[in-house]
Design a protein around this motif. Structure first.
Motif, PDB file in Angstrom:
ATOM      1  N   VAL A 160      87.514 -13.645  31.775  1.00  0.00           N
ATOM      2  CA  VAL A 160      86.185 -13.454  32.366  1.00  0.00           C
ATOM      3  C   VAL A 160      85.143 -13.281  31.268  1.00  0.00           C
ATOM      4  O   VAL A 160      84.044 -13.848  31.319  1.00  0.00           O
ATOM      5  N   THR A 161      85.494 -12.494  30.256  1.00  0.00           N
ATOM      6  CA  THR A 161      84.566 -12.234  29.154  1.00  0.00           C
ATOM      7  C   THR A 161      84.189 -13.528  28.440  1.00  0.00           C
ATOM      8  O   THR A 161      83.014 -13.788  28.160  1.00  0.00           O
ATOM      9  N   HIS A 162      85.174 -14.354  28.148  1.00  0.00           N
ATOM     10  CA  HIS A 162      84.883 -15.624  27.474  1.00  0.00           C
ATOM     11  C   HIS A 162      84.056 -16.550  28.360  1.00  0.00           C
ATOM     12  O   HIS A 162      83.173 -17.257  27.861  1.00  0.00           O
ATOM     13  N   ALA A 163      84.317 -16.562  29.650  1.00  0.00           N
ATOM     14  CA  ALA A 163      83.545 -17.424  30.543  1.00  0.00           C
ATOM     15  C   ALA A 163      82.078 -17.001  30.556  1.00  0.00           C
ATOM     16  O   ALA A 163      81.177 -17.839  30.500  1.00  0.00           O
ATOM     17  N   GLU A 164      81.833 -15.701  30.620  1.00  0.00           N
ATOM     18  CA  GLU A 164      80.451 -15.228  30.612  1.00  0.00           C
ATOM     19  C   GLU A 164      79.795 -15.429  29.250  1.00  0.00           C
ATOM     20  O   GLU A 164      78.578 -15.478  29.142  1.00  0.00           O
ATOM     21  N   ASN A 165      80.631 -15.542  28.224  1.00  0.00           N
ATOM     22  CA  ASN A 165      80.120 -15.730  26.873  1.00  0.00           C
ATOM     23  C   ASN A 165      80.100 -17.209  26.484  1.00  0.00           C
ATOM     24  O   ASN A 165      80.040 -17.553  25.308  1.00  0.00           O
ATOM     25  N   ASP A 166      80.195 -18.086  27.497  1.00  0.00           N
ATOM     26  CA  ASP A 166      80.052 -19.533  27.310  1.00  0.00           C
ATOM     27  C   ASP A 166      81.182 -20.138  26.488  1.00  0.00           C
ATOM     28  O   ASP A 166      80.947 -20.901  25.560  1.00  0.00           O
ATOM     29  N   LYS A 220      77.584 -10.639  49.517  1.00  0.00           N
ATOM     30  CA  LYS A 220      77.734  -9.983  48.215  1.00  0.00           C
ATOM     31  C   LYS A 220      76.430 -10.102  47.425  1.00  0.00           C
ATOM     32  O   LYS A 220      76.371 -10.773  46.396  1.00  0.00           O
ATOM     33  N   PRO A 221      75.374  -9.430  47.894  1.00  0.00           N
ATOM     34  CA  PRO A 221      74.060  -9.616  47.258  1.00  0.00           C
ATOM     35  C   PRO A 221      73.968  -9.056  45.848  1.00  0.00           C
ATOM     36  O   PRO A 221      73.034  -9.401  45.116  1.00  0.00           O
ATOM     37  N   GLN A 222      74.913  -8.224  45.435  1.00  0.00           N
ATOM     38  CA  GLN A 222      74.865  -7.622  44.103  1.00  0.00           C
ATOM     39  C   GLN A 222      75.736  -8.366  43.097  1.00  0.00           C
ATOM     40  O   GLN A 222      75.915  -7.887  41.971  1.00  0.00           O
ATOM     41  N   ASP A 223      76.243  -9.517  43.442  1.00  0.00           N
ATOM     42  CA  ASP A 223      77.117 -10.281  42.560  1.00  0.00           C
ATOM     43  C   ASP A 223      76.266 -11.151  41.637  1.00  0.00           C
ATOM     44  O   ASP A 223      75.790 -12.219  42.022  1.00  0.00           O
ATOM     45  N   TYR A 224      76.076 -10.698  40.401  1.00  0.00           N
ATOM     46  CA  TYR A 224      75.208 -11.407  39.467  1.00  0.00           C
ATOM     47  C   TYR A 224      75.728 -12.808  39.155  1.00  0.00           C
ATOM     48  O   TYR A 224      74.956 -13.757  38.989  1.00  0.00           O
ATOM     49  N   SER A 225      77.065 -12.961  39.067  1.00  0.00           N
ATOM     50  CA  SER A 225      77.606 -14.286  38.751  1.00  0.00           C
ATOM     51  C   SER A 225      77.391 -15.256  39.905  1.00  0.00           C
ATOM     52  O   SER A 225      77.267 -16.463  39.700  1.00  0.00           O
ATOM     53  N   LEU A 226      77.320 -14.737  41.121  1.00  0.00           N
ATOM     54  CA  LEU A 226      77.063 -15.584  42.276  1.00  0.00           C
ATOM     55  C   LEU A 226      75.612 -16.063  42.288  1.00  0.00           C
ATOM     56  O   LEU A 226      75.334 -17.222  42.635  1.00  0.00           O
ATOM     57  N   TRP A 227      74.697 -15.200  41.887  1.00  0.00           N
ATOM     58  CA  TRP A 227      73.306 -15.650  41.738  1.00  0.00           C
ATOM     59  C   TRP A 227      73.225 -16.763  40.690  1.00  0.00           C
ATOM     60  O   TRP A 227      72.451 -17.714  40.825  1.00  0.00           O
ATOM     61  N   PRO A 265      71.226  -7.280  32.878  1.00  0.00           N
ATOM     62  CA  PRO A 265      70.267  -7.727  31.854  1.00  0.00           C
ATOM     63  C   PRO A 265      70.910  -8.345  30.621  1.00  0.00           C
ATOM     64  O   PRO A 265      70.253  -9.125  29.924  1.00  0.00           O
ATOM     65  N   ASN A 266      72.167  -8.024  30.334  1.00  0.00           N
ATOM     66  CA  ASN A 266      72.828  -8.564  29.152  1.00  0.00           C
ATOM     67  C   ASN A 266      73.674  -9.794  29.466  1.00  0.00           C
ATOM     68  O   ASN A 266      74.595 -10.120  28.720  1.00  0.00           O
ATOM     69  N   TYR A 267      73.341 -10.491  30.534  1.00  0.00           N
ATOM     70  CA  TYR A 267      74.112 -11.643  30.984  1.00  0.00           C
ATOM     71  C   TYR A 267      73.696 -12.858  30.142  1.00  0.00           C
ATOM     72  O   TYR A 267      72.724 -13.550  30.444  1.00  0.00           O
ATOM     73  N   VAL A 268      74.435 -13.146  29.089  1.00  0.00           N
ATOM     74  CA  VAL A 268      74.062 -14.172  28.123  1.00  0.00           C
ATOM     75  C   VAL A 268      73.884 -15.526  28.792  1.00  0.00           C
ATOM     76  O   VAL A 268      72.915 -16.254  28.535  1.00  0.00           O
ATOM     77  N   ARG A 269      74.810 -15.893  29.639  1.00  0.00           N
ATOM     78  CA  ARG A 269      74.753 -17.223  30.245  1.00  0.00           C
ATOM     79  C   ARG A 269      73.499 -17.410  31.077  1.00  0.00           C
ATOM     80  O   ARG A 269      72.902 -18.482  31.078  1.00  0.00           O
ATOM     81  N   ALA A 270      73.071 -16.363  31.769  1.00  0.00           N
ATOM     82  CA  ALA A 270      71.865 -16.490  32.587  1.00  0.00           C
ATOM     83  C   ALA A 270      70.621 -16.649  31.716  1.00  0.00           C
ATOM     84  O   ALA A 270      69.680 -17.363  32.088  1.00  0.00           O
ATOM     85  N   TRP A 271      70.577 -15.981  30.557  1.00  0.00           N
ATOM     86  CA  TRP A 271      69.449 -16.179  29.640  1.00  0.00           C
ATOM     87  C   TRP A 271      69.377 -17.638  29.202  1.00  0.00           C
ATOM     88  O   TRP A 271      68.296 -18.246  29.167  1.00  0.00           O
ATOM     89  N   ALA A 272      70.508 -18.193  28.833  1.00  0.00           N
ATOM     90  CA  ALA A 272      70.517 -19.593  28.407  1.00  0.00           C
ATOM     91  C   ALA A 272      70.190 -20.522  29.563  1.00  0.00           C
ATOM     92  O   ALA A 272      69.465 -21.512  29.401  1.00  0.00           O
ATOM     93  N   ASN A 273      70.728 -20.220  30.735  1.00  0.00           N
ATOM     94  CA  ASN A 273      70.436 -21.051  31.903  1.00  0.00           C
ATOM     95  C   ASN A 273      68.941 -21.052  32.219  1.00  0.00           C
ATOM     96  O   ASN A 273      68.368 -22.066  32.630  1.00  0.00           O
ATOM     97  N   MET A 274      68.320 -19.893  32.048  1.00  0.00           N
ATOM     98  CA  MET A 274      66.880 -19.817  32.280  1.00  0.00           C
ATOM     99  C   MET A 274      66.156 -20.765  31.326  1.00  0.00           C
ATOM    100  O   MET A 274      65.218 -21.473  31.716  1.00  0.00           O
TER     101      MET A 274
END
Length: 382
Positions: A153-159, A274-281, A309-318
């Motif tokens: 999971v960690t590697h997936a979130e870390n691209d 699951k409105p609090q699931d950041y990976s689902l957003w 806030p520290n979701y690396v993949r979402a920063w890059a996706n933005m």
């Protein structure tokens, strides 16, 4: 089910790469099912290309598009050469596919409780550090399925889906029927263009589920046919409309078949549960971006960042979504933020370089190539 893997951004860099839509790498036999869903787009005259869900460019398509002179550049452009070199390197490393590569220097080896430390670092969003701690855990306890799963999971979130897959395969060895692991493998193989593997793991998820197992015959998990898998998961959704995981899998499957409206609807249904699931957003944003809805994607990614806030993949996706809209200066700031959080995010560095070129900021390309974060952060604060 907690801790589901996140979906990488299916990007459509219209301003940079031309029209792109999500499909899977072509393969033999049952994998040809994706073509059934794409005839309408093909008839519209669009030249369809696939760039995986967040970060790794489909380098063949990128080089072909760029060297074709779409932006007034010559075929000898060094960017195209750079990507061709990276493509060759990635192909030559295929023999080690699925083998986990440990870090050479790991300060957490010998830590009294590396698993707990890794979980805490992951919670804080310090993913590179969390990966080191979790590597120390699985070196200490090689049969710790949960340690391997969280490392994946960690590697997936870390691209890094290749490392994620390698870790998840070790988790599956330790616990072959773990539903979280099977679903995570399905998502990561989707990210890596590996349609057949994605379908197999998603089918196994269904087969091993205590509620839905009877829907899937054992032979169907060996060489599953895409439309059959979709049909079975729709049956599961009718059985348990309150099960968010079923809707998440349907969203992934509809991305495979490029039915983005259905994928968006599936993810929105899951988010109601699951409105609090950041990976689902993030999954929703990736699908919206692939459906030429970059403004909506930005809103979805912001929801993910509000939750983590520290979701690396979402920063890059933005950053990718802003680049899709031609807002390259804005995209640069988000890419810089992403690489500052994970300097090893090679693909985010690649996107940063592209946006610098498109923003006429060639003066910063040398800083990008040398990965000089001090210069980049000072020039592009967010």
């Amino acid at each position: 089910m907690a801790g589901l893997m996140n979906f990488k951004h299916s990007i459509m860099l219209m301003q940079i790469l031309g029209q792109i839509s999500l499909c899977m790498k072509s393969s033999q036999g049952a994998d040809n099912w994706v073509s059934e869903f794409s005839s309408e787009q093909n008839q519209s005259g669009l030249k369809e290309k696939w760039v995986d869900e967040f970060s790794k460019l489909n380098m063949d398509d990128w080089a072909e598009e760029f060297s074709g002179g779409a932006f007034g550049e010559s075929s000898a452009d060094p960017w195209a050469d750079e990507f061709q070199n990276q493509l060759s390197a990635s192909k030559s490393s295929g023999a080690s596919r699925g083998v986990y590569v440990f870090s050479e220097m790991n300060p957490y080896v010998g830590h009294p409780n590396p698993m707990q430390e890794g979980q805490e670092l992951f919670r804080k969003g310090l993913l590179s550090e969390a990966a080191l701690a979790l590597e120390a855990e699985v070196l200490k306890n090689p049969d710790n399925a949960e340690g391997w799963r969280l490392l994946g999971v960690t590697h997936a979130e870390n691209d890094d889906d290749q490392q994620a897959i390698a870790a998840m395969l070790r988790a599956q060895e330790a616990n072959p029927t773990n539903l979280e692991v099977l679903l995570a493998l399905g998502v990561s193989h989707t990210n890596e263009l590996e349609q057949g593997e994605a379908l197999r793991y998603l089918s196994r998820w269904l087969q091993n589920h205590p509620k839905y197992g009877a829907l899937a015959a054992p032979h169907q998990t060996d060489s599953p046919y895409g439309p059959d898998v979709v049909r079975l998961f729709n049956e599961a959704a009718q059985m348990s409309p309150e099960d968010a995981d079923v809707h998440i899998v349907l969203g992934v499957l509809y991305n495979l078949s490029r039915e983005y409206d259905k994928a968006i609807a599936s993810f929105k249904t899951a988010l109601q549960l699951k409105p609090q699931d950041y990976s689902l957003w993030n999954k929703l944003g990736a699908t919206q971006a692939n459906s030429i809805q970059s403004a909506d994607a930005v809103l979805a990614y912001q929801q993910a960042l509000d939750l983590k806030p520290n979701y690396v993949r979402a920063w890059a996706n933005m950053g990718i979504s802003y680049a899709n809209q031609g807002l390259y200066e804005d995209s640069i700031r988000y890419y810089v933020r992403a690489v500052s959080m994970n300097p090893k995010a090679d693909n985010a560095w690649q996107y940063l370089r592209i946006s610098l070129g498109n923003a006429s900021r060639s003066d910063m390309i040398a800083a990008c190539d040398s990965r000089n974060l001090d210069v980049l952060q000072k020039e592009f604060p967010l």
